[in-house]
Design a protein around this motif. Structure first.
Motif, mmCIF file in Angstrom:
data_model
loop_
_atom_site.group_PDB
_atom_site.id
_atom_site.type_symbol
_atom_site.label_atom_id
_atom_site.label_comp_id
_atom_site.label_asym_id
_atom_site.label_seq_id
_atom_site.Cartn_x
_atom_site.Cartn_y
_atom_site.Cartn_z
ATOM 1 N N ASP A 7 0.842 -1.193 0.000
ATOM 2 C CA ASP A 7 0.000 0.000 0.000
ATOM 3 C C ASP A 7 0.880 1.246 0.000
ATOM 4 N N ARG A 11 -2.027 6.079 2.204
ATOM 5 C CA ARG A 11 -3.285 5.420 2.542
ATOM 6 C C ARG A 11 -3.531 5.407 4.060
ATOM 7 N N ALA A 12 -2.459 5.403 4.842
ATOM 8 C CA ALA A 12 -2.612 5.382 6.308
ATOM 9 C C ALA A 12 -3.356 6.615 6.815
ATOM 10 N N ALA A 17 -9.023 4.623 7.132
ATOM 11 C CA ALA A 17 -7.901 3.683 7.284
ATOM 12 C C ALA A 17 -7.736 3.155 8.713
ATOM 13 N N SER A 20 -7.456 -0.612 9.906
ATOM 14 C CA SER A 20 -7.202 -1.552 8.812
ATOM 15 C C SER A 20 -5.735 -1.976 8.790
ATOM 16 N N LEU A 22 -2.280 -2.527 6.818
ATOM 17 C CA LEU A 22 -1.558 -2.020 5.644
ATOM 18 C C LEU A 22 -0.221 -2.723 5.538
ATOM 19 N N ARG A 23 0.221 -2.863 4.302
ATOM 20 C CA ARG A 23 1.588 -3.321 4.054
ATOM 21 C C ARG A 23 2.295 -2.217 3.307
ATOM 22 N N VAL A 24 3.350 -1.694 3.881
ATOM 23 C CA VAL A 24 4.064 -0.590 3.228
ATOM 24 C C VAL A 24 5.537 -0.967 3.091
ATOM 25 N N GLU A 78 4.256 -4.662 7.881
ATOM 26 C CA GLU A 78 2.820 -4.941 7.896
ATOM 27 C C GLU A 78 2.304 -4.560 9.274
ATOM 28 N N LEU A 93 1.432 3.281 12.422
ATOM 29 C CA LEU A 93 1.242 1.913 11.961
ATOM 30 C C LEU A 93 1.839 1.008 13.035
#
Ligand code: 4AD
Ligand code: MG
Length: 434
Positions: A7, A11-12, A17, A20, A22-24, A78, A93
């Motif tokens: 992602d 998006r965070a 968001a 949820s 996320l994988r960054v 992640e 995150l």
């Protein structure tokens, strides 16, 4: 962690968001560990986000390994998006997994280093937030200029950069050995654009130009990006109208498309939006009179220096066209004025508030005798321009064009101190590496 889908970090920060997964992936801007918890700032092309990592989620060995990742090391993360008022942007995150892509060597760039050191390490220094913002704006500016030119039905051409003659004056051309013959790095694409005019009528080129000027000033590079436009059936009035519309379009596009970058660089979008045609026009003769009355040691026939240029726009928030220069101080291809043979149909666009020249424009001389006369005055052998004279022999029509220094425009737009701040790998008399 499967490398199949990542992602964007931005998006965070979308409203939905929170909560949820996320994988960054990206580069470590800074990191520390405190009380067994990792605090990382991870950057990708869309932004940066705080990543926190706890022992119970990641395991002791991961915490240990990640705490040794250097600034500008690369990571995949992640985790779950959570609200945290202490984090930049109010989000973080919370990592469930971290993979080290490259732990990195100690990053040599930090604050309070000399300009020379930073230029030596330019290949790494260009990751700084100011450089990132500048080159994003530059990309948007180039896209906007191309958009404007497409709207105006001007066609992009690809002239050569290796040439057999110098177009703007021999002393400032970089000469090189072209298989035993002299070659020159292009100072302008103009003569080639003029050749492309008969079949296409409206053409432009966006190519590097080279100037072997030893001048160490904040406005000169030895290699710069040159936007050059050539228009058939065009007179000076129409040409200046085209330039001012293009200039205002570019200002508005950057103001509309780059608010975060302008904010990063402390530049106001409203000042750019306030640039509105028509721009004032002042003849060289009137400028000389005005400058003389202000005590400048000027006399008719001499080129104006940067101090004089500066004085002419110091008080103005709008650009200014300076027109009708003496023929002797300008390039050989400029059209002699019909009503005053001592002057040429030419203009320089000076940036607001004393900025100086951003665009050089002129109608082109169509009379071969006048071209020859100027080349002789300049002690240039006309033989190498024989192909150019052919253009005056076959469908010779009135035409005009201009060259805009992209880095000059960007430097003015962003108020950068030095023109080298507007190009990733600046070429100056003292530097052509990295
Ligand atoms: O005024 P100049 O020399 O004009 C020409 O080369 C024309 N043949 C262009 C044309 O009509 N097609 O250069 C045009 C612009 C200047 O106004 C300035 O913005 C930029 O090129 N420029 C430089 N920019 C950075 N470093 C330098 N050393 C520059 N020299 C010129
Ligand atoms: Mg010029």
């Amino acid at each position: 962690m499967s490398p199949t889908r990542f992602d964007p970090i931005a998006r965070a920060f979308q409203p939905e968001a929170v909560g949820s997964t996320l994988r960054v992936r990206g580069w470590l801007q800074k990191g520390r560990s405190s009380g067994g918890i990792l605090f990382l700032l991870v950057r990708d092309r869309t932004g940066s986000v705080q990543v926190t990592g706890k022992k119970d989620a990641l395991g002791e060995s991961v915490i240990e390994a990640v705490s040794h990742v250097q600034v500008e090391g690369a990571l995949e993360v992640e985790g779950t998006v959570a609200l945290d008022p202490r984090a930049p942007g109010g989000r973080e995150l919370r990592a469930r997994a971290i993979r080290i892509v490259d732990a990195g060597a100690p990053f040599p760039i930090f604050t309070e280093q000399t300009e020379e050191f930073l230029l030596d390490k330019r290949h790494l220094a260009i990751r700084s937030v100011d450089h990132v913002a500048t080159f994003r704006v530059k990309a948007q500016l180039l896209a906007a200029l191309r958009e404007f030119l497409a709207q105006e039905e001007v066609l992009e051409m690809t002239p050569p950069v290796l040439t057999g003659n110098s177009a703007e004056g021999g002393s400032e051309a970089f000469e090189f050995d072209y298989f035993g013959r002299p070659g020159y790095l292009s100072q302008t694409a103009q003569l080639y654009l003029e050749a492309l005019l008969a079949p296409h009528e409206r053409v432009y080129a966006l190519t590097p130009s080279f100037r072997a000027e030893k001048s160490r000033t904040p406005r000169h590079l030895t290699e710069y990006l040159h936007l050059e436009v050539e228009l058939a059936w065009c007179d000076l009035d129409e040409l200046l109208g085209f330039i001012e519309r293009m200039f205002a379009f570019a200002c508005r596009a950057v103001a509309d498309r780059c608010p975060p970058e302008l904010a990063q660089l402390g530049r106001s979008a409203d000042e750019l939006r306030a640039i509105r045609p028509p721009f004032a026009r002042l003849t060289y003769s009137a400028a000389v009179e005005r400058l003389a009355s202000q005590g400048f040691p000027v006399s008719w026939g001499k080129d104006l220096g940067s101090a004089e240029e500066r004085a002419l726009t110091l008080e103005s928030p709008q650009p200014l066209f300076l027109t009708h220069f003496p023929r002797e101080v300008k390039a050989f291809y400029m059209l002699q004025s019909a009503d005053d043979p001592r002057t040429v149909e030419a203009a320089d666009l000076l940036g607001p508030e004393g900025f100086g020249e951003i665009v050089g424009a002129s109608c082109r001389e169509t009379n071969i005798e006048h071209l020859l006369e100027r080349l002789r005055q300049m002690n240039v052998d006309p033989a190498s321009y024989e192909w150019y004279f052919d253009l005056r022999r076959h469908g010779n029509v009135p035409h005009a064009g201009f060259g805009l220094g992209v880095e000059r425009l960007l430097r003015w737009m962003l108020r950068r101190d030095h023109i080298r701040d507007t190009t990733p790998f600046p070429r100056t008399p003292s530097r052509h590496t990295p």
